[in-house]
Write a protein that holds these residues in place. Structure first.
Motif, PDB file in Angstrom:
ATOM      1  N   ASP A  56      -1.315   1.832 -43.325  1.00 55.13           N
ATOM      2  CA  ASP A  56      -2.370   1.038 -42.701  1.00 55.13           C
ATOM      3  C   ASP A  56      -2.150   0.733 -41.223  1.00 55.13           C
ATOM      4  O   ASP A  56      -2.828  -0.114 -40.652  1.00 55.13           O
ATOM      5  N   ASN A  57      -1.177   1.409 -40.575  1.00 57.92           N
ATOM      6  CA  ASN A  57      -0.962   1.194 -39.150  1.00 57.92           C
ATOM      7  C   ASN A  57      -0.337   2.442 -38.524  1.00 57.92           C
ATOM      8  O   ASN A  57      -0.069   3.418 -39.226  1.00 57.92           O
ATOM      9  N   ASP A  58      -0.100   2.387 -37.214  1.00 55.37           N
ATOM     10  CA  ASP A  58       0.439   3.564 -36.528  1.00 55.37           C
ATOM     11  C   ASP A  58       1.967   3.588 -36.517  1.00 55.37           C
ATOM     12  O   ASP A  58       2.575   4.407 -35.836  1.00 55.37           O
ATOM     13  N   ASN A  59       2.586   2.685 -37.283  1.00 54.69           N
ATOM     14  CA  ASN A  59       4.045   2.634 -37.423  1.00 54.69           C
ATOM     15  C   ASN A  59       4.736   2.527 -36.064  1.00 54.69           C
ATOM     16  O   ASN A  59       5.603   3.320 -35.702  1.00 54.69           O
ATOM     17  N   GLY A  60       4.291   1.507 -35.309  1.00 54.52           N
ATOM     18  CA  GLY A  60       4.906   1.225 -34.023  1.00 54.52           C
ATOM     19  C   GLY A  60       4.649   2.282 -32.976  1.00 54.52           C
ATOM     20  O   GLY A  60       5.475   2.505 -32.093  1.00 54.52           O
ATOM     21  N   GLY A  61       3.511   2.966 -33.070  1.00 52.71           N
ATOM     22  CA  GLY A  61       3.164   4.024 -32.132  1.00 52.71           C
ATOM     23  C   GLY A  61       3.678   5.396 -32.535  1.00 52.71           C
ATOM     24  O   GLY A  61       3.486   6.369 -31.815  1.00 52.71           O
ATOM     25  N   HIS A  62       4.308   5.494 -33.697  1.00 53.77           N
ATOM     26  CA  HIS A  62       4.866   6.758 -34.173  1.00 53.77           C
ATOM     27  C   HIS A  62       3.764   7.756 -34.528  1.00 53.77           C
ATOM     28  O   HIS A  62       3.898   8.952 -34.264  1.00 53.77           O
ATOM     29  N   PHE A  63       2.680   7.266 -35.139  1.00 55.55           N
ATOM     30  CA  PHE A  63       1.539   8.118 -35.459  1.00 55.55           C
ATOM     31  C   PHE A  63       0.583   8.134 -34.269  1.00 55.55           C
ATOM     32  O   PHE A  63       0.210   7.083 -33.748  1.00 55.55           O
ATOM     33  N   ALA A  64       0.191   9.317 -33.842  1.00 52.56           N
ATOM     34  CA  ALA A  64      -0.809   9.443 -32.779  1.00 52.56           C
ATOM     35  C   ALA A  64      -2.172   9.099 -33.367  1.00 52.56           C
ATOM     36  O   ALA A  64      -2.625   9.748 -34.300  1.00 52.56           O
ATOM     37  N   THR A  65      -2.804   8.070 -32.834  1.00 52.71           N
ATOM     38  CA  THR A  65      -4.107   7.677 -33.365  1.00 52.71           C
ATOM     39  C   THR A  65      -5.224   7.815 -32.334  1.00 52.71           C
ATOM     40  O   THR A  65      -6.352   8.129 -32.679  1.00 52.71           O
ATOM     41  N   ASP A  66      -4.918   7.576 -31.049  1.00 52.21           N
ATOM     42  CA  ASP A  66      -5.955   7.602 -30.009  1.00 52.21           C
ATOM     43  C   ASP A  66      -5.935   8.867 -29.162  1.00 52.21           C
ATOM     44  O   ASP A  66      -6.834   9.093 -28.363  1.00 52.21           O
ATOM     45  N   ALA A  67      -4.895   9.677 -29.305  1.00 49.06           N
ATOM     46  CA  ALA A  67      -4.777  10.905 -28.511  1.00 49.06           C
ATOM     47  C   ALA A  67      -4.025  11.940 -29.339  1.00 49.06           C
ATOM     48  O   ALA A  67      -3.510  11.634 -30.417  1.00 49.06           O
ATOM     49  N   ALA A  68      -3.974  13.142 -28.822  1.00 50.17           N
ATOM     50  CA  ALA A  68      -3.224  14.195 -29.514  1.00 50.17           C
ATOM     51  C   ALA A  68      -1.737  13.841 -29.514  1.00 50.17           C
ATOM     52  O   ALA A  68      -1.226  13.267 -28.546  1.00 50.17           O
TER      53      ALA A  68
END
Length: 193
Positions: A56-68
């Motif tokens: 349910d989150n980007d794991n502290g920025g680990h998953f790219a969500t807003d850019a490639a």
């Protein structure tokens, strides 16, 4: 003192066909199982780590969500807790594993030392409790989580061996660089026997 085996991130998402699959990942899973069948009795403890990221989150920025994803600090979604991608690869026999370590819950995590057992025990404490002074390292990916785990083990004063025919990396060049870095830091590079 005793010896432990670290099996790093041999998961579906890091093997062929997975979200971040590496070439040779399935062969490494099978190779580790063969190695365990012959050598598990040599280890006082066997640790197997898994990325176990929040859904349910980007794991502290680990998953790219807003850019490639940049494939250095940000990555596609992978190894989400409870999914098939986070499961151990089916060719990996985990019956001899003493401790299952989950890492990366809500944060980026590369080293097994950043994870904990389901009961909350840290790898560092478990190594101390079991009198471990030597660690053999196998798994995926040579140039990321294997590298980070082996460097942390060296930093914790362990004697470290990386079994080079039982690791697979993202890219040949970065994997060679990682192994050279580990050797320079004091790890012994060996092949399974």
């Amino acid at each position: 003192m005793g010896k432990a085996l670290f099996i790093i991130d041999v998961q579906n998402d890091f093997t062929e066909g997975g979200a971040l699959g590496v070439e040779g990942g399935a062969a490494v899973a099978a190779g580790i199982s063969g190695y365990l069948a012959a050598h598990s009795g040599e280890y006082a403890a066997i640790f197997a780590s898994r990325d176990w990221h929040d859904a349910d989150n980007d794991n502290g920025g680990h998953f790219a969500t807003d850019a490639a994803p940049d494939f250095v600090h940000t990555w596609p979604r992978h190894c989400v807790a409870g999914t098939t991608g986070a499961d151990y690869h089916p060719a990996l026999d985990t019956s001899a594993v003493t401790f299952h370590i989950r890492k990366g819950q809500g944060v980026p995590a590369y080293s097994i030392f950043e994870g904990r057992t389901e009961a909350g025990s840290s790898v560092h404490n478990l190594l101390d409790e079991h009198g471990i002074d030597q660690i053999d390292v196998v798994g995926i990916a040579t140039d990321y989580c294997v590298r980070a785990s082996a460097l942390d083990a060296l930093g914790h004063g362990q004697r470290v061996r990386v079994i080079t025919d039982l690791v697979a990396g993202v890219a040949p060049e970065s994997s060679e660089t990682a192994l050279a870095e580990l050797a320079h830091a004091g790890a012994e590079l060996i092949v399974s026997r």
